[in-house]
Design a protein around this motif. Structure first.
Motif: not given
Length: 451
Positions: A1-2, A4-9
């Motif tokens: 999940m981390t 994915l969040s970094v990628t989206v950011a």
């Protein structure tokens, strides 16, 4: 999940950076997808809110009453095609009965806000079909001419339109044009782009620059004739009028009027002549036309009348002889004396850069497109090169020319110097220049002292 969040950011940060620094890249990578989804999702509600829907037909209402169904909703125009471009989207719609293309033109500003686009323009393609051209970002903020922009015979690209299309100067369609603008408005850069584009064509460039040639003299290697003062300009215009008469005599000899000749082979201008007989077309560029119309003495008044008379003759008769006028100035009104308004009436194309007063804008568009007058006086001072271009049909569009440095324009003119045609009638006015590779001695003239 981390992860994915970094990628989206990271993707969001890249998108924001591109939108800020490279709007064209942002549009091609992210903007198109977002805009298509937004338009398709909002289309029906936006059409209804903008008053671009029609009520259900009588037979649908009667059918709903007979079957006990709810009353049908108003119908929006049907989407025929949605096509992305390098600067925006092209939406083609089929009108419903009772709708008019003017309805979409009047609602273009509301459509722009509703679809969150930079600009929306509407035009009728054919009966019952309207095309909405939408730009996704401000294409006039940082002008980039597409590499695929190619001209044709007497047709050259010079600017970008606000709808993302290339603006072409087509001399065969619009033979003569007026270009006005205040100081530092971009008028000279427009002329510079025009010369650079024409330099690659088989055309003779003739210049009149009464500022001692400071604007056109650096490009002189591509000019067949150049006058830098009113006296030389008067003589040059007289020679052009005589050359025009010689061309008409050539056309008369080659008209080949006979009963058995097809109509398509009868010529009335230079473009229907055989290639080996066709005279070289001439583009006459005039910088600061007011300097040709001002006078202080009787002798200068006679010279002025002769200049204006020759200009009117060239504007009225020059097209068929392959002579085209590009007249530039800060103002161009009746205060310049008799004959000026007659000359302006012959200048079909109109381009107005930023002006200092509404009267100057009226000189360009007041008699053909009153709406363009308001657009002209709203041009911002921090966007030199922005202009309103139109013609005598009343149509107009905002354009902006790319910034072209004088050094680059000189290099383009020098690289095409071999294309400069030799016209015997203009030999007396041909610029005398040193060889291209020779560097002149530095000037020893000092600036005049200021008291």
């Amino acid at each position: 999940m981390t992860a994915l969040s970094v990628t989206v950011a990271l993707v969001a940060a890249v998108a924001l950076l591109l939108r800020w620094q490279r709007p064209a890249w942002y549009w091609m990578s992210f903007g198109i997808a977002f805009a298509v989804v937004r338009i398709l999702a909002r289309y029906a509600s936006v059409m209804d809110a903008c008053g671009l829907t029609v009520p259900p037909s009588r037979w649908r209402l009667a059918l709903a009453r007979m079957t006990g169904r709810p009353i049908p909703e108003s119908r929006a125009p049907r989407i025929l095609r949605l096509r992305p471009t390098r600067t925006g989207l092209v939406l083609r719609v089929k009108l419903r009965p009772g709708q008019d293309a003017f309805d979409f033109s009047a609602a273009s500003d509301r459509l722009r806000h509703s679809f969150v686009m930079q600009n929306v323009t509407a035009r009728e393609i054919r009966s019952g079909v309207v095309e909405l051209r939408m730009t996704g970002y401000d294409v006039l903020k940082r002008v980039q001419m597409p590499a695929a922009a190619r001209g044709g015979v007497m047709r050259v690209p010079v600017a970008i339109r606000e709808d993302g299309e290339v603006y072409y100067r087509d001399y065969r369609q619009t033979p003569h044009a007026l270009n006005i603008g205040a100081t530092q408005s971009g008028k000279s850069v427009y002329q510079r782009n025009l010369v650079a584009a024409l330099a690659a064509l088989d055309v003779a460039l003739v210049g009149i620059d009464c500022k001692q040639g400071v604007e056109l003299a650096p490009l002189a290697r591509r000019f067949s004739a150049l006058a830098d003062n009113p006296d030389a300009a008067a003589d040059l215009l007289g020679v052009l009028v005589e050359h025009m008469g010689d061309v008409y005599q050539l056309i008369r000899r080659e008209q080949r009027l006979s009963a058995d000749l097809p109509d398509a082979e009868i010529t009335s201008d230079i473009w229907d002549l055989p290639d080996h007989l066709r005279p070289t077309p001439i583009v006459l560029l005039i910088d600061e036309v007011a300097e040709l119309a001002l006078y202080a003495t009787k002798e200068e008044e006679r010279r002025r009348d002769r200049i204006v008379t020759d200009l009117v003759r060239l504007a009225q008769l020059g097209r068929a002889a392959g002579i085209y006028l590009e007249v530039c100035g800060q103002r161009f009104g009746s205060e310049l004396g008799k004959g000026i308004t007659m000359l302006r009436a012959q200048l079909t194309g109109r381009t107005a850069h930023r002006v200092n007063d509404e009267t100057s804008a009226n000189m360009a568009f007041g008699d053909i497109a009153p709406d363009a007058v308001l657009a002209t006086i709203q041009i911002r001072t921090d966007r030199p090169g922005t202009a309103v271009a139109g013609d005598s049909s009343g149509g107009w569009v905002r354009i902006r020319t790319p910034h072209l440095t004088l050094r680059r324009a000189v290099n383009i003119a020098n690289s095409h110097a071999h294309r400069t045609p030799e016209i015997p009638a203009l030999d007396a006015f041909r610029p005398v220049l040193p060889p291209l590779g020779k560097v002149g001695e530095p000037s020893t003239v000092t600036a005049p002292a200021i008291a």
